[in-house]
Design an enzyme around this catalytic site. Structure first.
Site, PDB file in Angstrom:
ATOM      1  N   ASP A 129       7.870 -25.853  23.767  1.00 54.91           N
ATOM      2  CA  ASP A 129       7.636 -27.092  23.175  1.00 54.91           C
ATOM      3  C   ASP A 129       7.207 -28.273  24.097  1.00 54.91           C
ATOM      4  OD1 ASP A 129       9.070 -25.956  21.078  1.00 54.91           O
ATOM      5  OD2 ASP A 129      11.007 -26.542  21.857  1.00 54.91           O
ATOM      6  N   GLU A 180       6.943 -28.474  11.397  1.00 51.12           N
ATOM      7  CA  GLU A 180       7.692 -29.012  12.668  1.00 51.12           C
ATOM      8  C   GLU A 180       6.742 -29.196  13.615  1.00 51.12           C
ATOM      9  OE1 GLU A 180      10.608 -26.151  13.822  1.00 51.12           O
ATOM     10  OE2 GLU A 180       9.256 -24.896  14.973  1.00 51.12           O
TER      11      GLU A 180
END
Length: 365
Positions: free
Chosen positions: A59, A235
């Site tokens: 991420d 997401e």
């Protein structure tokens, strides 16, 4: 990361990973780093780099600041801390010293699942947006904000500004912020009560860096087959504005080799808060590749090369397809960077995840 708030037995999946490498629970201030210099907007030649850029960091988020530094943060595989690096070059992030600027709480809120931090400079202060859960209820994940008034984010104090309050107290994460024509927005992923999915993408205007204002609108839900493998997930939104449009990339499906990226598009003159103005690609724009042996590419952000003009795609991926056990327990999602191209019609060309054998590749052509 695909996350499933509705399956209780997943609470046990990360027990071992969370125990490994756990840090002290008290929030800390990092050791002093070199002083932040004056604004340094001068372009340089894009420096070479080697992928993976930063190992075992998922991420990823890279912010190129006016001082000429790239600031890097990402998810640590122990899910227990927020780390920060900086370098004058993208390639330099690989060996830059890493400081722990905040650690999870021992009990209560912000005590587990420290995920997907992003660092932003807003109004002369530094902010980090991240997801976390109470230590006693590790899947009750919400979005939280840290603030640092020091010009150097490696110094000063990271104050906890609290939770970003959304319309519901439900599973929410992966916040990113951007401005468009003088208005600041927050985009994030959240589970909507009554919806048969895990997370959808949401957008809201902001009154300040930790407060939403006005309506909160749903931009995208998992609807195509490629968004619903393993889990029904949208997401990790990230926004780039080019060629009279805004493009919002996002990630979909489970965090194994099925993880991939989709794309939303809106005209720069349109009302961003009207979901009807956003169009969605019916096919993924960035996927696993057997030839280059990169799997599960996703949760990206965008930055620019040292020349100040060449767009760069930042993302994570694994170097193998098969995973033993739950993907969230596998620590080998590595941060990667490569040039982001542009098609003749002005839309982004993500290409394919480059192979590790492509070394010393220059981001700019």
């Amino acid at each position: 990361m695909s996350r499933v708030p509705s399956v209780p037995d997943r609470r046990l999946l990360l027990k071992g990973a969370l125990a490994a490498g756990a840090l002290a629970a008290t929030p800390t201030v990092a050791a002093a780093a070199p002083a932040v210099g004056a604004a340094d907007p001068s372009p340089r030649k894009a420096a070479p780099f080697v992928n993976p850029l930063v190992r075992n960091r998922a991420d990823p988020h890279i912010h190129r600041h006016a001082d000429g530094f790239y600031y890097f943060t990402a998810t640590a595989p122990e899910y227990d801390r927020i780390v920060l690096r900086r370098s004058r070059t993208l390639g330099g992030l690989a060996t830059a010293a890493e400081s722990v600027i905040w650690t999870k709480h021992e009990t209560g809120p912000m005590g587990a699942h420290i995920w997907a931090p992003e660092i932003h400079r807003i109004g002369g202060k530094w902010y980090i947006y991240f997801a976390s859960a109470p230590a006693e209820s590790v899947w009750d994940i919400r979005i939280w904000v840290l603030e640092n008034a020091n010009p150097n984010p490696f110094k000063g104090t990271w104050a906890e500004r609290g939770q970003i309050r959304t319309a519901w107290e439900t599973f929410s994460l992966d916040a990113t912020t951007f401005t468009h024509r003088g208005t600041r927005y927050l985009a994030w992923a959240q589970h909507e009560p009554g919806m048969a999915n895990n997370t959808a993408l949401w957008l809201s205007k902001m009154a300040d860096p930790w407060t939403l204002t006005g309506p909160q609108v749903r931009l995208s839900t998992p609807e195509y087959d490629w968004e619903c493998i393993g889990y029904k997930v949208n997401e990790g939104p990230s926004v780039i504005a080019r060629n009279g449009r805004l493009f919002m990339s996002y990630s979909a499906s489970a965090t194994d080799f099925n993880y991939c990226m989709g794309l939303l598009t809106v005209d720069a003159d349109a009302d961003l808060m009207d979901p009807a103005n956003w169009s969605k690609s019916p096919v993924p724009v960035f996927t696993s590749n057997d030839t280059t042996k990169q799997y599960g590419p996703g949760h990206n952000c965008f930055t620019v090369a040292e020349d100040g003009r060449s767009d760069v795609l930042v993302y994570h991926a694994r170097q193998y397809k098969e995973i033993v056990g739950d993907p969230l327990n596998d620590p080998n999602r590595h941060t990667r960077v490569q040039k982001l191209g542009w098609n003749a019609d002005g839309t982004p060309d993500f290409g394919i995840p480059v192979a590790d054998t492509v070394t010393n590749q220059e981001v700019a052509s």
